[in-house]
Design a protein around this motif. Sequence first.
Motif, PDB file in Angstrom:
ATOM      1  N   ASN A  99      49.293 -67.979 -17.299  1.00 12.73           N
ATOM      2  CA  ASN A  99      48.925 -67.227 -18.504  1.00 12.73           C
ATOM      3  C   ASN A  99      47.497 -66.704 -18.467  1.00 12.73           C
ATOM      4  O   ASN A  99      47.071 -66.012 -19.374  1.00 12.73           O
ATOM      5  CB  ASN A  99      49.097 -68.106 -19.749  1.00 12.73           C
ATOM      6  CG  ASN A  99      50.557 -68.381 -20.014  1.00 12.73           C
ATOM      7  OD1 ASN A  99      51.418 -67.650 -19.532  1.00 12.73           O
ATOM      8  ND2 ASN A  99      50.834 -69.447 -20.760  1.00 12.73           N
TER       9      ASN A  99
ATOM     10  N   THR B  18      51.881 -61.966 -12.961  1.00 10.55           N
ATOM     11  CA  THR B  18      52.221 -62.835 -14.081  1.00 10.55           C
ATOM     12  C   THR B  18      53.514 -62.329 -14.698  1.00 10.55           C
ATOM     13  O   THR B  18      54.016 -61.266 -14.336  1.00 10.55           O
ATOM     14  CB  THR B  18      51.087 -62.892 -15.127  1.00 10.55           C
ATOM     15  OG1 THR B  18      51.364 -63.952 -16.043  1.00 10.55           O
ATOM     16  CG2 THR B  18      50.933 -61.592 -15.906  1.00 10.55           C
TER      17      THR B  18
ATOM     18  N   THR C 122      55.379 -60.867 -20.345  1.00 11.43           N
ATOM     19  CA  THR C 122      55.298 -61.341 -21.728  1.00 11.43           C
ATOM     20  C   THR C 122      54.141 -62.315 -21.943  1.00 11.43           C
ATOM     21  O   THR C 122      53.833 -62.637 -23.086  1.00 11.43           O
ATOM     22  CB  THR C 122      56.608 -62.020 -22.168  1.00 11.43           C
ATOM     23  OG1 THR C 122      56.898 -63.057 -21.242  1.00 11.43           O
ATOM     24  CG2 THR C 122      57.751 -61.051 -22.231  1.00 11.43           C
ATOM     25  N   SER C 123      53.506 -62.777 -20.871  1.00 13.85           N
ATOM     26  CA  SER C 123      52.339 -63.653 -21.089  1.00 13.85           C
ATOM     27  C   SER C 123      51.174 -62.821 -21.629  1.00 13.85           C
ATOM     28  O   SER C 123      50.165 -63.360 -22.041  1.00 13.85           O
ATOM     29  CB  SER C 123      51.933 -64.363 -19.791  1.00 13.85           C
ATOM     30  OG  SER C 123      51.269 -63.460 -18.934  1.00 13.85           O
TER      31      SER C 123
ATOM     32  N   TYR D 107      58.282 -70.843 -22.656  1.00 13.74           N
ATOM     33  CA  TYR D 107      57.361 -70.401 -21.611  1.00 13.74           C
ATOM     34  C   TYR D 107      56.463 -69.252 -22.044  1.00 13.74           C
ATOM     35  O   TYR D 107      55.684 -68.752 -21.253  1.00 13.74           O
ATOM     36  CB  TYR D 107      58.099 -70.093 -20.294  1.00 13.74           C
ATOM     37  CG  TYR D 107      59.113 -68.959 -20.338  1.00 13.74           C
ATOM     38  CD1 TYR D 107      58.700 -67.621 -20.346  1.00 13.74           C
ATOM     39  CD2 TYR D 107      60.471 -69.211 -20.334  1.00 13.74           C
ATOM     40  CE1 TYR D 107      59.616 -66.587 -20.359  1.00 13.74           C
ATOM     41  CE2 TYR D 107      61.401 -68.176 -20.343  1.00 13.74           C
ATOM     42  CZ  TYR D 107      60.960 -66.865 -20.364  1.00 13.74           C
ATOM     43  OH  TYR D 107      61.883 -65.835 -20.383  1.00 13.74           O
ATOM     44  N   ASN D 108      56.588 -68.830 -23.290  1.00 12.14           N
ATOM     45  CA  ASN D 108      55.684 -67.784 -23.797  1.00 12.14           C
ATOM     46  C   ASN D 108      55.838 -67.722 -25.314  1.00 12.14           C
ATOM     47  O   ASN D 108      56.613 -68.490 -25.901  1.00 12.14           O
ATOM     48  CB  ASN D 108      55.983 -66.425 -23.140  1.00 12.14           C
ATOM     49  CG  ASN D 108      57.418 -65.972 -23.370  1.00 12.14           C
ATOM     50  OD1 ASN D 108      58.103 -66.480 -24.247  1.00 12.14           O
ATOM     51  ND2 ASN D 108      57.864 -65.034 -22.578  1.00 12.14           N
ATOM     52  N   SER D 109      55.111 -66.782 -25.954  1.00  5.57           N
ATOM     53  CA  SER D 109      55.134 -66.794 -27.419  1.00  5.57           C
ATOM     54  C   SER D 109      56.502 -66.366 -27.959  1.00  5.57           C
ATOM     55  O   SER D 109      56.872 -66.736 -29.070  1.00  5.57           O
ATOM     56  CB  SER D 109      54.012 -65.930 -27.983  1.00  5.57           C
ATOM     57  OG  SER D 109      54.073 -64.668 -27.420  1.00  5.57           O
TER      58      SER D 109
ATOM     59  N   ASP E 181      55.980 -76.591 -24.627  1.00  9.10           N
ATOM     60  CA  ASP E 181      55.494 -75.636 -23.632  1.00  9.10           C
ATOM     61  C   ASP E 181      55.477 -76.302 -22.254  1.00  9.10           C
ATOM     62  O   ASP E 181      54.756 -77.269 -22.046  1.00  9.10           O
ATOM     63  CB  ASP E 181      54.083 -75.192 -24.060  1.00  9.10           C
ATOM     64  CG  ASP E 181      53.483 -74.167 -23.105  1.00  9.10           C
ATOM     65  OD1 ASP E 181      54.241 -73.619 -22.287  1.00  9.10           O
ATOM     66  OD2 ASP E 181      52.267 -73.934 -23.182  1.00  9.10           O
TER      67      ASP E 181
END
Length: 325
Positions: free
Chosen positions: A71, A87, A90-91, A167-169, A184
Amino acid sequence: MKHIFSAAFCAVLASHVPAIQAQTTWKLATGYRAESFHTQNIMQFSRDVEQATAGKLVIQVHPNNTLAKLNEVSQAVQQGKAEAGETIMTSMVKEIPLAGADSIPFVVGSYSDAQRLWKLQRPGIEKHFAERGLKLLYAVPWPPQGLHSSKPIRGLADFRGTQMRTYNSTTLRIAEMLGAKPVDVAMVDVGKALSEGRMDNMITSALTGVENKVWGPIKYYYEINAWFPKNVVFVSNKAFEALKPDARSMVLKAAGNAELRGWEASQALATSATEELRANGVKIERIPQDLDLEIKRMGEKFSREWVRSVGNEANDIFVPYYLRP
Ligand code: PCA
């Protein structure tokens, strides 16, 4: 004779010293393992670049969060800690909301949909990257995201109170909507988190299940095809512009090939990974129809929230996405 030959050879080498000194090295940071198909593709890209530039540009790949955490890869490249990086797009949603188009549930249902979305999304992503001093090289999707679970999932109540890996928002918001407790866990730590009982379920690809050998704790896999998130490979503009024009075009050509190769590999792995889960005892099942409808409704709610928060840029890609066949 042999002696004379090697002396001559050394002289030739010596005359090339300035060219050798002109070599440029880029460090490329990624948060995924060296064995991951994305990283393998980057390594091929690096070999292609090295060959095309006759060794003038060397891309050293630093996998597994060793140079920067997944991230933080884009910041690391912006700050010059690495010249290049990979990466999951979406990070970057906090900085670039448009990147979130990649994990809106049930918008993209196939690789050809994913291609269409990427074509529409790419110009905006390139613009936002450029504003941050980044040059986009290529993007490759993960296989479709399905649901892995330790218990059978028959209805929404089966998510309530479970520990859902995120794994992401976006996956975090989905866990919240499902009434699960978000946990997470980095992709490379999934096996460990499962064996320590820190997670009960997750939405990710069958491939990520295979790469982490989730069988045992994970007993069910549902092919819900929720979204196709992409990994993105980029370089700092400064490093890119420092190359001679011919080297720049060689990098872009190799990047184009890496994109094609990556999409093909992803699609092939989408099928083989599900089969590998099955071969290792994971039950591949369909979720009941009413649950399917309910999670699709939740997906729509998520899309509305997303379009509202992103505004015009979201409409700019989704209006043509839905209008064109
Ligand atoms: N694997 C990555 C991202 C999407 C995927 O399929 C992960 O689970 O973190």
